[in-house]
Design an enzyme around this catalytic site. Structure first.
Site, PDB file in Angstrom:
ATOM      1  N   HIS A  63       0.823  -1.220   0.000  1.00 15.38           N
ATOM      2  CA  HIS A  63       0.000   0.000   0.000  1.00 15.38           C
ATOM      3  C   HIS A  63       0.853   1.265   0.000  1.00 15.38           C
ATOM      4  O   HIS A  63       0.386   2.317   0.418  1.00 15.38           O
ATOM      5  CB  HIS A  63      -0.919  -0.002   1.232  1.00 15.38           C
ATOM      6  CG  HIS A  63      -1.926  -1.100   1.198  1.00 15.38           C
ATOM      7  ND1 HIS A  63      -2.136  -1.969   2.228  1.00 15.38           N
ATOM      8  CD2 HIS A  63      -2.767  -1.497   0.214  1.00 15.38           C
ATOM      9  CE1 HIS A  63      -3.085  -2.838   1.895  1.00 15.38           C
ATOM     10  NE2 HIS A  63      -3.479  -2.570   0.675  1.00 15.38           N
ATOM     11  N   HIS A  64       2.124   1.139  -0.451  1.00 21.18           N
ATOM     12  CA  HIS A  64       2.956   2.346  -0.427  1.00 21.18           C
ATOM     13  C   HIS A  64       2.420   3.391  -1.406  1.00 21.18           C
ATOM     14  O   HIS A  64       2.696   4.570  -1.275  1.00 21.18           O
ATOM     15  CB  HIS A  64       4.427   2.009  -0.745  1.00 21.18           C
ATOM     16  CG  HIS A  64       4.648   1.577  -2.155  1.00 21.18           C
ATOM     17  ND1 HIS A  64       4.260   0.353  -2.635  1.00 21.18           N
ATOM     18  CD2 HIS A  64       5.207   2.216  -3.208  1.00 21.18           C
ATOM     19  CE1 HIS A  64       4.571   0.262  -3.915  1.00 21.18           C
ATOM     20  NE2 HIS A  64       5.144   1.383  -4.289  1.00 21.18           N
ATOM     21  N   ARG A  65       1.669   2.932  -2.402  1.00 23.93           N
ATOM     22  CA  ARG A  65       0.909   3.849  -3.275  1.00 23.93           C
ATOM     23  C   ARG A  65      -0.486   3.279  -3.444  1.00 23.93           C
ATOM     24  O   ARG A  65      -0.655   2.059  -3.481  1.00 23.93           O
ATOM     25  CB  ARG A  65       1.572   3.956  -4.655  1.00 23.93           C
ATOM     26  CG  ARG A  65       2.959   4.544  -4.597  1.00 23.93           C
ATOM     27  CD  ARG A  65       3.085   5.727  -5.514  1.00 23.93           C
ATOM     28  NE  ARG A  65       4.357   6.371  -5.294  1.00 23.93           N
ATOM     29  CZ  ARG A  65       4.936   7.163  -6.177  1.00 23.93           C
ATOM     30  NH1 ARG A  65       4.376   7.397  -7.343  1.00 23.93           N
ATOM     31  NH2 ARG A  65       6.080   7.750  -5.899  1.00 23.93           N
ATOM     32  N   LYS A  69      -3.137  -2.364  -7.686  1.00 19.64           N
ATOM     33  CA  LYS A  69      -3.532  -2.670  -9.067  1.00 19.64           C
ATOM     34  C   LYS A  69      -2.987  -4.026  -9.462  1.00 19.64           C
ATOM     35  O   LYS A  69      -1.849  -4.371  -9.127  1.00 19.64           O
ATOM     36  CB  LYS A  69      -2.915  -1.589  -9.974  1.00 19.64           C
ATOM     37  CG  LYS A  69      -3.292  -1.675 -11.417  1.00 19.64           C
ATOM     38  CD  LYS A  69      -4.389  -0.685 -11.746  1.00 19.64           C
ATOM     39  CE  LYS A  69      -4.978  -0.884 -13.121  1.00 19.64           C
ATOM     40  NZ  LYS A  69      -5.727  -2.129 -13.268  1.00 19.64           N
ATOM     41  N   LYS A  93       6.831  -4.166 -10.445  1.00 17.79           N
ATOM     42  CA  LYS A  93       6.588  -3.742 -11.831  1.00 17.79           C
ATOM     43  C   LYS A  93       6.122  -2.284 -11.883  1.00 17.79           C
ATOM     44  O   LYS A  93       6.658  -1.478 -12.647  1.00 17.79           O
ATOM     45  CB  LYS A  93       5.512  -4.660 -12.423  1.00 17.79           C
ATOM     46  CG  LYS A  93       5.211  -4.447 -13.878  1.00 17.79           C
ATOM     47  CD  LYS A  93       4.030  -5.300 -14.332  1.00 17.79           C
ATOM     48  CE  LYS A  93       4.282  -6.786 -14.169  1.00 17.79           C
ATOM     49  NZ  LYS A  93       3.198  -7.600 -14.779  1.00 17.79           N
ATOM     50  N   ASP A  98       7.303   3.424 -13.104  1.00 14.41           N
ATOM     51  CA  ASP A  98       6.740   4.674 -12.597  1.00 14.41           C
ATOM     52  C   ASP A  98       5.238   4.798 -12.822  1.00 14.41           C
ATOM     53  O   ASP A  98       4.740   5.828 -13.273  1.00 14.41           O
ATOM     54  CB  ASP A  98       7.462   5.882 -13.223  1.00 14.41           C
ATOM     55  CG  ASP A  98       8.896   5.986 -12.734  1.00 14.41           C
ATOM     56  OD1 ASP A  98       9.132   5.706 -11.548  1.00 14.41           O
ATOM     57  OD2 ASP A  98       9.777   6.307 -13.552  1.00 14.41           O
ATOM     58  N   LYS A 105      -3.182  -8.666  -6.931  1.00 13.36           N
ATOM     59  CA  LYS A 105      -3.525  -9.688  -7.923  1.00 13.36           C
ATOM     60  C   LYS A 105      -4.738 -10.454  -7.442  1.00 13.36           C
ATOM     61  O   LYS A 105      -4.967 -10.560  -6.226  1.00 13.36           O
ATOM     62  CB  LYS A 105      -2.356 -10.672  -8.100  1.00 13.36           C
ATOM     63  CG  LYS A 105      -2.389 -11.409  -9.415  1.00 13.36           C
ATOM     64  CD  LYS A 105      -1.854 -10.560 -10.535  1.00 13.36           C
ATOM     65  CE  LYS A 105      -1.869 -11.268 -11.856  1.00 13.36           C
ATOM     66  NZ  LYS A 105      -1.173 -10.456 -12.876  1.00 13.36           N
ATOM     67  N   SER A 362      -3.094   0.324 -18.627  1.00 16.02           N
ATOM     68  CA  SER A 362      -4.191   0.336 -17.640  1.00 16.02           C
ATOM     69  C   SER A 362      -4.169   1.653 -16.863  1.00 16.02           C
ATOM     70  O   SER A 362      -5.207   2.225 -16.536  1.00 16.02           O
ATOM     71  CB  SER A 362      -4.034  -0.816 -16.651  1.00 16.02           C
ATOM     72  OG  SER A 362      -4.667  -1.978 -17.130  1.00 16.02           O
TER      73      SER A 362
END
Ligand code: NAD
Length: 471
Positions: A63-65, A69, A93, A98, A105, A362
């Site tokens: 969850h650092h960003r 996804k 990835k 970036d 997943k 995406s």
């Protein structure tokens, strides 16, 4: 599973190995490697007059960003370890290319071929409902996408289910990507992973000194390629490499076996042949050379395993004769086979770099959804008018006029597909250059995979450090 270590352990081992070339504190490294949330679901689906209990997962690795996804796969191989490994690879990835997401997943343990379209739809809708119940989906929370065994159709079902429960949520269309174009998808997403694989290989082959080390000349044109798996990723990699890169596809494998033709296989015709006959075996001019793994052993410049994980193991690795192996699938090389291939002189372009095109586009789709407008809609006409004014000035000053065709090409704005492809191309080239620079700056880093992990780790670590969580 490779030997005694699981897929997730093998990803963690790669990370530990790369961490030796960083100065990250141990606690931070442990946090980066850990899977933050694991959701295991069981639900019943009516099949005929009976019910079947379906096993499914969603894992949010980091969850650092936010949002997190990652794709959803439908395959019998799905288990908790596989989904955790794939979620972890998504974090590395996204960091590497970036794309500002944490990794996630999902997986449903089914063979989609066993179910009717209606049954697949009810499984997908029920799975989505479970994700909604547990707050595991949403444009700012966790955004699924297609993976092995799923495509735009499943993503449309997910969107529709989400919107039924979250009626009125303004950004709801950004809850899933890889949607059909007519359902707020983006042009270029379907072929994005394969196109990214092509851009990545082409960039790698553009460095003469690197190619010399593995006995190849510079440039992708005219090189030979073998592809395992003619699904979304494999077929697009092969088609685009052939059409835009001048690559010769000499071997292809699918579930039914492997074929070879030294003179080259026209992939477009092969895909039509398979659609008609249900098999690649017997394709005119080609030779049936054995089971689905046989193609991996063909001598070639570029090998693209694009089916599933664990295809190159200690058993067949000594017989692989490819100069470059581009891991279009996730985890196609087991951790213990990797050193054998490197020792034999192959260059490996790791999965979490080479197949990053899918998540990159995406990301563009998610941006389009959140901005609620098509790329170029606001500025294209304005830019076109501005370019026309400049051209007119040049014509006035030089006394020369240009043709209507030239005027059109010089003044028009980019279409959605052009903007998407150029953003993807730039992303794949930039990431490769960062990985290559990392190797050049530290000559002890032994291979591309390790260098790519070093880049990804440093980027994730800097997020945690700037959050003030670690000193
Ligand atoms: P897909 O379902 O579209 O295609 C997979 C293909 O592999 C199918 O045609 C299947 O018949 C074939 N196949 C299965 N077993 C095989 C075998 N033993 N030998 C040869 N062929 C075999 O799936 P996909 O989306 O193309 O995904 C393939 C791989 O790429 C997976 O590892 C996936 O995680 C990875 N990936 C996919 C995306 C994406 O955008 N779809 C993005 C990144 C990574």
């Amino acid at each position: 599973m490779s030997g005694h270590i699981s897929f997730f352990e093998s990803v963690s081992n790669y990370v530990d190995n790369a961490a030796r070339y960083t100065d990250l504190p141990n606690g931070l490294l442990e946090q980066i490697k850990a899977c933050n949330l694991v959701l295991r679901i069981r639900f019943p689906v009516r099949i005929g007059n009976d019910y079947e209990v379906i096993e499914a997962y969603r894992v949010q690795h980091s969850h650092h960003r936010l949002p997190t996804k990652g794709g959803i796969r439908y395959a019998e191989s799905v288990d908790q370890d596989e989904v955790m490994a794939l979620a972890a690879l998504m974090s590395y990835k996204c960091a590497l290319v970036d794309v500002p997401f944490g990794g996630a997943k999902g997986g449903i343990k089914i063979n989609p071929a066993r179910f009717t379209v209606e049954q697949l739809q009810s499984i997908t809708r029920r799975y989505t409902t479970e994700l909604i119940k547990k707050n595991f989906i949403g444009p700012g929370i966790d955004v699924p996408a297609p993976d092995y065994g799923t495509g735009p159709r499943e993503m449309a079902w997910i969107l529709d289910t989400y919107q039924a429960f979250r009626h009125g949520e303004i950004d709801s269309i950004g809850c899933v990507t890889g949607k059909p174009i007519t359902q707020n998808g983006i042009r270029g997403r379907n072929e994005a992973t394969g196109r990214g694989v092509f851009y990545g290989i082409r960039e790698c082959m553009s460095h003469e000194e690197d190619m010399k080390k593995i006995g190849l000349t510079k440039g992708i044109e005219g090189k030979t390629m073998v592809v395992q798996g003619l699904g979304n990723v494999g077929s697009n990699t092969a088609l685009i490499s052939q059409r835009e890169g001048g690559v010769k596809i000499i071997g292809v494998s699918e579930r039914e076996g492997s074929i070879y033709d030294a003179n080259g296989i026209d992939v477009e015709k092969l895909l039509l042949y398979r659609m008609e006959k249900g098999t690649i075996i017997g394709y005119p001019g080609s030779k049936h050379i054995g089971d689905p793994k046989a193609a991996l052993e063909i001598e070639c410049d570029i090998l693209v395993p694009a089916a599933l994980e664990n295809q190159i193991t200690v058993e067949n690795a000594p017989r692989i004769k490819a100069k470059i192996i581009a891991e279009a699938a996730n985890g196609p090389i087991t951790a213990d086979a990797d050193p054998i291939l490197l020792k034999n002189g192959s260059m490996i372009l790791p999965d979490f770099y080479i197949n990053a095109g899918g998540v990159t586009v995406s990301y563009f789709e998610w941006l389009k959804n959140l901005s609620h407008h098509r790329f170029g809609r606001l500025e294209n006409r304005f830019q076109s008018q501005a370019f026309s004014n400049i051209l007119k000035k040049v014509e006035d000053m030089t006394g020369k006029t240009i043709s209507d065709r030239e005027r059109y090409l010089l003044t028009r704005g980019g279409t959605e597909i052009e903007l998407v492809n150029s953003g993807l191309e730039d992303t794949m080239i930039t990431a490769y250059q960062q990985v290559r620079d990392t190797m050049l700056m530290n000559s002890k880093i032994p291979d591309v995979r390790t260098a790519a992990f070093v880049c990804a780790l440093n980027k994730i670590a800097s997020d945690y450090i700037s959050m003030g969580i670690f000193p």
